[in-house]
Write a protein that holds these residues in place. Structure first.
Motif, PDB file in Angstrom:
ATOM      1  N   ARG A 206     -40.641  28.587 -46.660  1.00 40.44           N
ATOM      2  CA  ARG A 206     -40.412  28.568 -48.110  1.00 40.44           C
ATOM      3  C   ARG A 206     -40.432  29.969 -48.712  1.00 40.44           C
ATOM      4  N   HIS A 207     -41.114  30.898 -48.050  1.00 36.15           N
ATOM      5  CA  HIS A 207     -41.275  32.230 -48.635  1.00 36.15           C
ATOM      6  C   HIS A 207     -40.906  33.296 -47.599  1.00 36.15           C
ATOM      7  N   GLN A 208     -39.631  33.339 -47.260  1.00 39.22           N
ATOM      8  CA  GLN A 208     -39.184  34.336 -46.291  1.00 39.22           C
ATOM      9  C   GLN A 208     -39.111  35.718 -46.946  1.00 39.22           C
ATOM     10  N   MET A 209     -39.207  36.728 -46.109  1.00 35.58           N
ATOM     11  CA  MET A 209     -39.013  38.111 -46.556  1.00 35.58           C
ATOM     12  C   MET A 209     -38.100  38.794 -45.556  1.00 35.58           C
ATOM     13  N   ILE A 210     -37.117  39.552 -46.063  1.00 37.13           N
ATOM     14  CA  ILE A 210     -36.225  40.334 -45.220  1.00 37.13           C
ATOM     15  C   ILE A 210     -36.623  41.799 -45.341  1.00 37.13           C
ATOM     16  N   MET A 211     -36.938  42.415 -44.220  1.00 39.96           N
ATOM     17  CA  MET A 211     -37.289  43.841 -44.205  1.00 39.96           C
ATOM     18  C   MET A 211     -36.140  44.605 -43.575  1.00 39.96           C
ATOM     19  N   GLN A 231     -32.505  32.830 -50.312  1.00 39.07           N
ATOM     20  CA  GLN A 231     -33.206  33.179 -51.546  1.00 39.07           C
ATOM     21  C   GLN A 231     -34.504  33.918 -51.194  1.00 39.07           C
ATOM     22  N   ALA A 232     -34.307  34.973 -50.414  1.00 41.99           N
ATOM     23  CA  ALA A 232     -35.427  35.792 -49.936  1.00 41.99           C
ATOM     24  C   ALA A 232     -35.279  37.215 -50.463  1.00 41.99           C
ATOM     25  N   PRO A 233     -36.377  37.860 -50.822  1.00 42.11           N
ATOM     26  CA  PRO A 233     -36.297  39.248 -51.260  1.00 42.11           C
ATOM     27  C   PRO A 233     -35.988  40.171 -50.090  1.00 42.11           C
ATOM     28  N   VAL A 234     -35.260  41.246 -50.369  1.00 43.07           N
ATOM     29  CA  VAL A 234     -34.945  42.262 -49.374  1.00 43.07           C
ATOM     30  C   VAL A 234     -35.800  43.490 -49.671  1.00 43.07           C
ATOM     31  N   GLU A 263     -48.162  35.749 -49.246  1.00 45.35           N
ATOM     32  CA  GLU A 263     -47.606  34.399 -49.255  1.00 45.35           C
ATOM     33  C   GLU A 263     -46.390  34.246 -48.346  1.00 45.35           C
ATOM     34  N   THR A 264     -45.975  35.318 -47.671  1.00 44.26           N
ATOM     35  CA  THR A 264     -44.798  35.260 -46.815  1.00 44.26           C
ATOM     36  C   THR A 264     -45.063  34.368 -45.603  1.00 44.26           C
ATOM     37  N   ASP A 265     -44.138  33.454 -45.325  1.00 46.16           N
ATOM     38  CA  ASP A 265     -44.337  32.562 -44.180  1.00 46.16           C
ATOM     39  C   ASP A 265     -43.257  32.729 -43.110  1.00 46.16           C
ATOM     40  N   ARG A 286     -52.414  33.802 -41.590  1.00 49.00           N
ATOM     41  CA  ARG A 286     -51.686  33.007 -40.593  1.00 49.00           C
ATOM     42  C   ARG A 286     -50.736  33.920 -39.817  1.00 49.00           C
ATOM     43  N   ASN A 287     -50.249  33.448 -38.718  1.00 48.95           N
ATOM     44  CA  ASN A 287     -49.328  34.220 -37.895  1.00 48.95           C
ATOM     45  C   ASN A 287     -47.916  34.044 -38.437  1.00 48.95           C
ATOM     46  N   VAL A 288     -47.362  35.086 -39.025  1.00 49.42           N
ATOM     47  CA  VAL A 288     -46.030  34.999 -39.628  1.00 49.42           C
ATOM     48  C   VAL A 288     -44.984  35.124 -38.531  1.00 49.42           C
ATOM     49  N   PRO A 289     -44.134  34.120 -38.338  1.00 50.60           N
ATOM     50  CA  PRO A 289     -43.090  34.225 -37.313  1.00 50.60           C
ATOM     51  C   PRO A 289     -42.066  35.296 -37.692  1.00 50.60           C
ATOM     52  N   LEU A 290     -41.573  35.993 -36.691  1.00 51.43           N
ATOM     53  CA  LEU A 290     -40.659  37.107 -36.906  1.00 51.43           C
ATOM     54  C   LEU A 290     -39.311  36.835 -36.258  1.00 51.43           C
TER      55      LEU A 290
END
Length: 543
Positions: A206-211, A231-234, A263-265, A286-290
């Protein structure tokens, strides 16, 4: 068809065949033949000669970072090569394509240990230790093959600096040489299973982040399309700035990204070392999947992603966006939510004074497509998130090496590569003095960079740490500076002093309107109440 030419002519013709239009270099006795060949090809390749060998590498670095094209420089062997090492290391860390062309002692002295002029114990080994690849041209006929391989190595996979050397006598010797066309650059093919695995992993988050990092600079449209699908922030740190404009709802700064990290999941890395997530930001509970998209397979085991994708970032981001849309329903817009986060962060960073106000004044004057070259100083650190960036490659940073003094000479290379666009360099007084002699280069070659020097009479970051973490024991951090206005005048350029953001805005307007090299001094207090690093990572524990 072969043609008789010198080794130097063969190198220059090979550079021209690879679309090199500029070389930054300082001639010396071992490279006289090379520079003579450059002069005879001046209608096809121009030569810019700075005042220090280190600047040849930094100017090539600025050329490469601002264009994505190879930056080429030439220095004498031995101490000349060593003088460029800081720039080469910066390029290696920042994945910038640079080519070093250097000479060698006479061929019958190589490896003799006789200490001929400028001899290193093993120059080739020295270059290979800080470059992706290096080789020796041992006969004029080899020049096209080895130069072509240098460009292939430099640009294939993860771009990085390379080098070629040729002995003093062989550069001037004549032999039949057959020219070669550039070698093709092939990107790794995308594995459809990797894309499917990544899309499946992201489907329920629900709360992805793009780096994004420097490896995604050429993939701006594809990155934005993926961000829109999720709908993820870059989020960029340094090298990825401008890939998504800061005024786009999905374009975050690293400070805004830090605010949402807890909150990034799911995390998607595109052409990035993910320095913030693994080195600076605290790991979430939590362990954020990459999902990791990178053209360099060596990055995969370092980050241990759940879904690795070894591919060019443009192709992979496009394929992943398409797969995400196939798997799930359209996600509702989060633009209003993200704009609110960005507005709160923008309000918070106004505490970083006076640097935030000075950066705002610079942004108001610099056109949207103008180039901003940061430097290691308090204003430079604040610019990572406090200076809005709107287009890829327009925010030029030295990357992870953090080489003090890179800023001004790098900015000169940016301007040489982009002569019709404004280029603004910022430095602290300490870093600027590393390359102060290049004011002469700017004037001589009419390289119209506007340099802003924040003068606090100190290596400010060192002083702050010594005062706060080491009981106030200050050593080597306080500086005595020249009169910067008289200094500018002595080099033949305009000098301004700005004591407020409004005065800086006026000085910048005048300097850019004049379209000439200029130096603007901004006196600032040594002590900043709020550190920029508070917006990038937790405060360090006291020593």
């Amino acid at each position: 068809m072969s043609e008789k030419m010198t080794g130097a002519e063969a190198i220059v013709r090979s550079l021209v065949a690879h679309d090199v239009d500029t070389l930054f270099g300082i001639p010396g006795v071992q490279t006289y033949a090379l520079f003579d060949a450059l002069q005879r090809s001046a209608d096809r390749i121009r030569t810019i000669h700075p005042r220090h060998e280190q600047a040849t590498g930094y100017m090539a670095f600025g050329y490469a970072r601002s264009t994505g094209r190879p930056g080429v420089f030439s220095v004498v062997p031995g101490p000349g090569v060593l003088n460029t090492a800081a720039a080469v290391c910066s390029a290696y860390g920042a994945s910038a394509p640079l080519l070093c062309v250097t000479g060698q002692v006479p061929s019958n002295f190589i490896g003799s240990g006789m200490m001929h002029l400028h001899e290193l114990p093993d120059q080739l080994a020295t270059m290979r230790s800080i470059m992706k690849w290096a080789a020796r041209i041992q006969h004029p006929s080899e020049a096209p093959t080895i130069v072509a391989e240098a460009f292939r190595q430099m640009r294939a996979g993860r771009p990085r600096p390379v080098g070629v050397e040729m002995a003093w006598d062989l550069l001037g010797s004549v032999a039949p040489v057959a020219p070669l066309p550039p070698a093709p650059i092939l990107s790794p093919e995308i594995d459809p299973e990797d894309i499917a695995r990544a899309a499946s992993l992201l489907k329920d988050a629900r709360h992805q982040m793009i780096m994004v990092g420097g490896g995604a600079q050429h993939a701006a449209a594809e990155v934005l399309d993926l961000a829109d699908a999720l709908q993820a922030p870059v989020v960029p740190f340094r090298s990825g700035r401008g890939i998504v404009p800061d005024d786009h709802p999905l374009g975050f700064t690293c400070a805004s990204g830090f605010r949402r990290w807890a909150e990034t999941d799911a995390l998607i890395g595109i052409g990035s070392r993910l320095e913030l997530q693994w080195f600076r930001w605290p790991h979430p509970p939590r362990n954020v999947p990459l999902v990791n998209i990178d053209i360099d397979p060596a990055q995969i085991p370092r980050l241990r992603p759940a879904a690795p994708i070894v591919a060019d970032s443009r192709a992979a981001a496009s394929a992943l966006a398409e797969a995400v849309r196939r798997l799930g329903r359209a996600r509702p817009s989060r633009h209003a939510e993200f704009e609110a986060v960005k507005a709160r962060v923008a309000q918070d960073i106004r505490k970083i004074q006076p640097h935030e106000q000075y950066l705002r004044a610079m942004r108001e004057v610099l056109p949207r497509d103008g180039f901003f070259v940061e430097e290691i100083c308090q204003a430079g650190f604040t610019s990572y998130f406090g200076f809005p960036v709107y287009e890829p490659r327009t925010f030029v940073s030295c990357g992870p090496q953090g080489t003090l003094g890179f800023g001004y000479p790098t900015a000169l290379g940016v301007k040489v590569a982009n002569p019709t666009k404004p280029v603004l360099s910022i430095s602290g007084d300490g870093g600027f003095m590393f390359g102060v002699q290049e004011l002469a280069t700017a004037v001589q070659h009419r390289i119209n960079v506007v340099a802003v020097v924040f003068n606090n009479g100190a290596f400010g970051n060192v002083l702050r740490d010594q005062e706060q973490r080491f009981g106030g024991r200050v050593i080597g951090a306080e500086l005595r500076n020249p009169d910067f206005m008289k200094l500018a005048e002595s080099f033949g350029m305009a000098g301004y002093r700005a004591t407020s953001p409004g005065a800086l805005r006026t000085a910048l307007e005048r300097a850019f309107a004049a379209d000439a090299p200029a130096l603007i001094e901004v006196p600032v207090d040594r002590h900043t109440e709020v550190s920029p690093w508070e917006f990038l990572m937790p405060a360090p524990s006291p020593s």
